[in-house]
Design an enzyme around this catalytic site. Sequence first.
Site, mmCIF file in Angstrom:
data_model
loop_
_atom_site.group_PDB
_atom_site.id
_atom_site.type_symbol
_atom_site.label_atom_id
_atom_site.label_comp_id
_atom_site.label_asym_id
_atom_site.label_seq_id
_atom_site.Cartn_x
_atom_site.Cartn_y
_atom_site.Cartn_z
ATOM 1 N N SER A 162 0.792 -0.877 0.053
ATOM 2 C CA SER A 162 0.026 -0.057 0.235
ATOM 3 C C SER A 162 0.602 0.788 0.230
ATOM 4 C CB SER A 162 -0.965 0.160 1.457
ATOM 5 O OG SER A 162 -1.504 -1.151 0.735
ATOM 6 N N HIS A 213 1.164 2.717 -2.660
ATOM 7 C CA HIS A 213 0.588 3.188 -4.316
ATOM 8 C C HIS A 213 -0.476 4.552 -4.542
ATOM 9 C CE1 HIS A 213 4.863 1.961 -3.628
ATOM 10 N NE2 HIS A 213 4.757 1.142 -3.447
ATOM 11 N N LYS A 273 5.360 -6.282 -9.837
ATOM 12 C CA LYS A 273 6.317 -4.969 -9.753
ATOM 13 C C LYS A 273 7.332 -5.602 -9.484
ATOM 14 C CE LYS A 273 4.676 -2.220 -8.104
ATOM 15 N NZ LYS A 273 3.608 -3.037 -7.148
ATOM 16 N N ASP A 299 7.451 -8.654 -3.524
ATOM 17 C CA ASP A 299 6.567 -9.317 -4.684
ATOM 18 C C ASP A 299 6.837 -10.166 -5.089
ATOM 19 O OD1 ASP A 299 5.793 -6.887 -3.657
ATOM 20 O OD2 ASP A 299 6.152 -5.490 -5.194
ATOM 21 N N HIS A 326 9.119 3.201 -3.504
ATOM 22 C CA HIS A 326 9.531 3.086 -1.626
ATOM 23 C C HIS A 326 10.026 4.291 -0.878
ATOM 24 C CE1 HIS A 326 8.177 -0.550 -4.292
ATOM 25 N NE2 HIS A 326 7.361 -0.606 -3.163
ATOM 26 N N GLY A 367 -3.496 46.918 -0.560
ATOM 27 C CA GLY A 367 -4.344 47.323 -1.403
ATOM 28 C C GLY A 367 -4.213 48.223 -1.652
#
Length: 579
Positions: free
Chosen positions: A57, A59, A109, A114, A222, A558
């Site tokens: 998680s 990403h 990936k 992974d 990462h 202003g």
Amino acid sequence: MASKKLMNSVAGCADDALAGLVACNPNLQLLQGYRVVLRSDLDSLKGRVALLSGGGSGHEPAHAGFIGKGMLTGVIAGAVFTAPAVGSILAAIRTVAQVGTVGILLIVKNYTGDRLNFGLAREQARAEGIPVEMVVIGDDCAFTTVKKAGRRGLCGTVLIHKVAGALAEAGVGLKEITERVNVVAKAMGTLGVSLSFCSVPGSSKPTFNLAADEVELGLGIHGEPGVRRIKMASADQIVALMLDHMTNSSSVSHVSVQSGSSVVLMVNNLGGLSVLELGIVADAAVRTLEGRGVKVARALVGTFMSSLEMPGLSLTLLLVDEPLLKLIDAETTASAWPNTPKVSVTGRKRTRAAPSRPSEAPDFTTEGLLSKRMALVLERVCTTLLDLEEYLNALDRVSGDGDCGTTHSRAARAIQEQLREGPPPASPAKMLSELSLLLLEKMGGSSGALYGLFLTAAAQPLKASTDLPAWSAAMDAGLEAMKKYGKAAPGDRTMLDSLWAAGQELQALRHPNANLFHILTKAVESAEAAAQATKDMTAGAGRASYISSMKLDQPDPGAVAAAAILRAILEVLQNLESL
């Protein structure tokens, strides 16, 4: 210092994020007991190939945002920056297989965790008789020499989701999808750059440190450092450097883009870059590629694969032909895939001719001396505003966004540019009208609109006459327009306070035998006093009206600017009179 996180708990943040996604998308379901999200119409996939992907998680919107018809069947998520568990991957495979799919492709990936976990789940599933293939995507262009671990998987993986999803939706078999996806992956490259770090939930330290004038090139997703640190530069320079690095043929990880190539370009926000900056980078990337003879067939700009809140971006280039473009263009219901026009970016006309201005009556008041005097007045006003830029910004930071000086300087530079192109019109009415159009277009903000209103209205009485009473009438007309549309009144702590005070003094111009410089001097002094008095006023209009009056111990920027403009006008006119 690590950034703050808006969450319920560190341990549950990944689960809570997926729950939120599913709660808001009826096309998705959670797999009970696992950190898995699946299409809610799984039964419709009977007889087709299913696609599963995932990773850590952090990403988002990858990967669950790309679940849908024409893209992924499901996603397995790990904790932040952590590979998903083997048991969850295997549960997703079994669930998808049980609805009658004819094969499952795992899109992974290229990261060690992974590869290992998806690979182990694949072997177990195959041992159970489930036909599963796996493709490992490595699109990182950062490293110029061969690395044993191979190229990292980055945002280009999303394009693989799209291509594989379109093939699966068309009924293509598992073997052919696997082969075609592997070919496409070799024609793709991604490179990231970051202005600063991200911080992992629960960690008290950033993932890396950067000096204020440094940029990290070639980082992963990462939070790991990149391959090179460069000095901060313009968007054009950084984009050119990135594209040079990605397409350098001496690098083993380059993507073979050259003049005549056709590409899909992805400009990906790593999480913390503003949309404004992303647009600037996208423009630079398209211009640079087209300048090198590369055809940008499609341009996808947005957040596709982030790295928490990292303020950076990645560029992805995919070499394409017409058959591959059709797969990119194929319909999908995935919520995070952009609704991009199915036409080439390169070759499209990007500008439309501006409308012609209404024809104006001939200007017979073209005396050179009057025009030169107006130019001198405008030059002094511009110089004054440029000198006040930092002071006005400092005043504006008390009650606004700190850009009042920048806005007025932008107007000054626009006027200077106009003067370089030619002298102003000698007709006061025409000069004020042209100034109004210029400020409305170039100055921006509420100040630009208010000055534009003032000048447009003030020009009207001067069309009939330019005597002293007409100038008083012009001031009144401008002030009434500002009151009507700006919803401010004298005493509301705005620029109107200075102008209103001056306008009251200018009423004396209507009297016979009025002394112009005596009246102008009193008007400027009243404007300056009114500007200083605004620091004791309670703001009744504008952005400052939302701030507690106790915090407003400085004059309104202003009002200060308006008084300074009037002072500049007076001083030039006095100098001209003395010549």
